[in-house]
Motif scaffolding. Structure first.
Motif, PDB file in Angstrom:
ATOM      1  N   VAL A   1      13.802  18.101 -48.403  1.00  0.00           N
ATOM      2  CA  VAL A   1      14.135  16.679 -48.493  1.00  0.00           C
ATOM      3  C   VAL A   1      13.997  16.115 -49.906  1.00  0.00           C
ATOM      4  O   VAL A   1      14.481  15.022 -50.179  1.00  0.00           O
ATOM      5  CB  VAL A   1      13.311  15.819 -47.514  1.00  0.00           C
ATOM      6  CG1 VAL A   1      13.557  16.250 -46.082  1.00  0.00           C
ATOM      7  CG2 VAL A   1      11.844  15.843 -47.841  1.00  0.00           C
TER       8      VAL A   1
ATOM      9  N   HIS B   1      20.009  17.863 -46.589  1.00  0.00           N
ATOM     10  CA  HIS B   1      18.735  17.909 -45.871  1.00  0.00           C
ATOM     11  C   HIS B   1      18.729  16.912 -44.724  1.00  0.00           C
ATOM     12  O   HIS B   1      19.512  15.974 -44.698  1.00  0.00           O
ATOM     13  CB  HIS B   1      17.567  17.622 -46.828  1.00  0.00           C
ATOM     14  CG  HIS B   1      17.663  16.289 -47.498  1.00  0.00           C
ATOM     15  ND1 HIS B   1      18.409  16.091 -48.651  1.00  0.00           N
ATOM     16  CD2 HIS B   1      17.145  15.085 -47.172  1.00  0.00           C
ATOM     17  CE1 HIS B   1      18.316  14.824 -49.015  1.00  0.00           C
ATOM     18  NE2 HIS B   1      17.565  14.183 -48.132  1.00  0.00           N
TER      19      HIS B   1
ATOM     20  N   HIS C   1      16.170  14.377 -42.425  1.00  0.00           N
ATOM     21  CA  HIS C   1      14.868  13.710 -42.349  1.00  0.00           C
ATOM     22  C   HIS C   1      14.388  13.718 -40.899  1.00  0.00           C
ATOM     23  O   HIS C   1      14.861  12.953 -40.081  1.00  0.00           O
ATOM     24  CB  HIS C   1      14.963  12.286 -42.898  1.00  0.00           C
ATOM     25  CG  HIS C   1      15.168  12.255 -44.368  1.00  0.00           C
ATOM     26  ND1 HIS C   1      14.138  12.461 -45.255  1.00  0.00           N
ATOM     27  CD2 HIS C   1      16.277  12.063 -45.111  1.00  0.00           C
ATOM     28  CE1 HIS C   1      14.608  12.391 -46.490  1.00  0.00           C
ATOM     29  NE2 HIS C   1      15.901  12.155 -46.430  1.00  0.00           N
TER      30      HIS C   1
ATOM     31  N   TYR D   1       9.959   7.874 -43.094  1.00  0.00           N
ATOM     32  CA  TYR D   1       9.358   8.011 -44.412  1.00  0.00           C
ATOM     33  C   TYR D   1       9.548   6.739 -45.219  1.00  0.00           C
ATOM     34  O   TYR D   1      10.330   5.860 -44.865  1.00  0.00           O
ATOM     35  CB  TYR D   1       9.925   9.214 -45.162  1.00  0.00           C
ATOM     36  CG  TYR D   1      11.389   9.107 -45.553  1.00  0.00           C
ATOM     37  CD1 TYR D   1      11.764   8.695 -46.830  1.00  0.00           C
ATOM     38  CD2 TYR D   1      12.397   9.445 -44.653  1.00  0.00           C
ATOM     39  CE1 TYR D   1      13.106   8.610 -47.188  1.00  0.00           C
ATOM     40  CE2 TYR D   1      13.728   9.367 -45.011  1.00  0.00           C
ATOM     41  CZ  TYR D   1      14.079   8.949 -46.276  1.00  0.00           C
ATOM     42  OH  TYR D   1      15.399   8.862 -46.625  1.00  0.00           O
TER      43      TYR D   1
ATOM     44  N   PRO E   1      13.730   8.089 -39.187  1.00  0.00           N
ATOM     45  CA  PRO E   1      14.143   9.496 -39.141  1.00  0.00           C
ATOM     46  C   PRO E   1      15.561   9.660 -38.606  1.00  0.00           C
ATOM     47  O   PRO E   1      16.142   8.742 -38.048  1.00  0.00           O
ATOM     48  CB  PRO E   1      13.127  10.123 -38.189  1.00  0.00           C
ATOM     49  CG  PRO E   1      12.734   9.000 -37.286  1.00  0.00           C
ATOM     50  CD  PRO E   1      12.765   7.763 -38.152  1.00  0.00           C
TER      51      PRO E   1
ATOM     52  N   GLU F   1       6.640  11.420 -46.168  1.00  0.00           N
ATOM     53  CA  GLU F   1       7.034  11.588 -44.768  1.00  0.00           C
ATOM     54  C   GLU F   1       5.800  11.366 -43.892  1.00  0.00           C
ATOM     55  O   GLU F   1       4.738  11.935 -44.152  1.00  0.00           O
ATOM     56  CB  GLU F   1       7.579  12.990 -44.523  1.00  0.00           C
ATOM     57  CG  GLU F   1       8.871  13.279 -45.216  1.00  0.00           C
ATOM     58  CD  GLU F   1       9.381  14.660 -44.897  1.00  0.00           C
ATOM     59  OE1 GLU F   1      10.452  14.733 -44.261  1.00  0.00           O
ATOM     60  OE2 GLU F   1       8.710  15.647 -45.280  1.00  0.00           O
TER      61      GLU F   1
END
Length: 120
Positions: free
Chosen positions: A26, A53, A55, A59, A93, A113
Motif C-alpha cells: 500500500v 494495491h 486497502h 486508514y 477500506p 492502517e
C-alpha cells in the motif's frame, strides 16, 4: 493542524478491481507493525507511481510533502487529491488503486492502517 477529511467513498468506483492483476504494497516502505496498526511511508517523486494495491483496512494519512496525489482505479477512473503539508485524510477500506504523483514536486506521506477497532 488540519481537520481529518474523507476523500474516497468505498461504495463508489473505488471498489473497481483489476482482475488478475498482481497487488503490491500500500505504500513505499513499512515502518512499523503490531497487532493493531501498520505504519507506512509513501514517497513518490514527480512521475512515479505506487504498486497497484488494495486497502484492506481503514486508514488515515498525514501529508509531509507535496501538492497533489492522484488515485487511479481500475476501469480508468482517476481522482486528483490536492494536499498540503500537515493535511490529515481518512479513507475507508475497500479501495484498489495506484497512487500517482503527476505534480512537479515530491509527494511524501505517513499512512497508518487501523487493523482493529476498539469496541465502545
Amino acid at each position: 493542524m488540519s481537520d481529518p477529511e474523507s476523500v474516497v467513498d468505498s461504495e463508489g468506483a473505488a471498489k473497481d478491481t483489476a482482475e488478475g492483476a498482481p497487488l503490491g504494497e500500500v505504500a513505499t516502505q513499512l515502518l512499523f507493525e503490531n497487532d493493531h496498526v501498520k505504519v507506512w511511508e509513501m514517497l513518490l517523486e514527480p512521475g512515479e507511481s505506487s504498486d497497484l494495491h488494495r486497502h484492506e483496512y481503514e486508514y488515515f494519512l498525514v501529508v509531509l510533502e507535496g501538492e497533489s496525489i492522484d488515485a487511479d482505479f481500475a476501469g480508468g477512473k482517476s481522482i486528483r487529491i490536492p494536499v498540503e503539508k500537515g493535511k490529515v485524510i481518512y479513507v475507508p477500506p475497500g479501495n484498489t488503486e495506484t497512487a500517482v504523483n503527476r505534480s512537479t514536486v515530491r509527494y511524501r506521506e505517513i499512512l497508518v492502517e487501523l487493523k482493529d477497532r476498539p469496541t465502545a
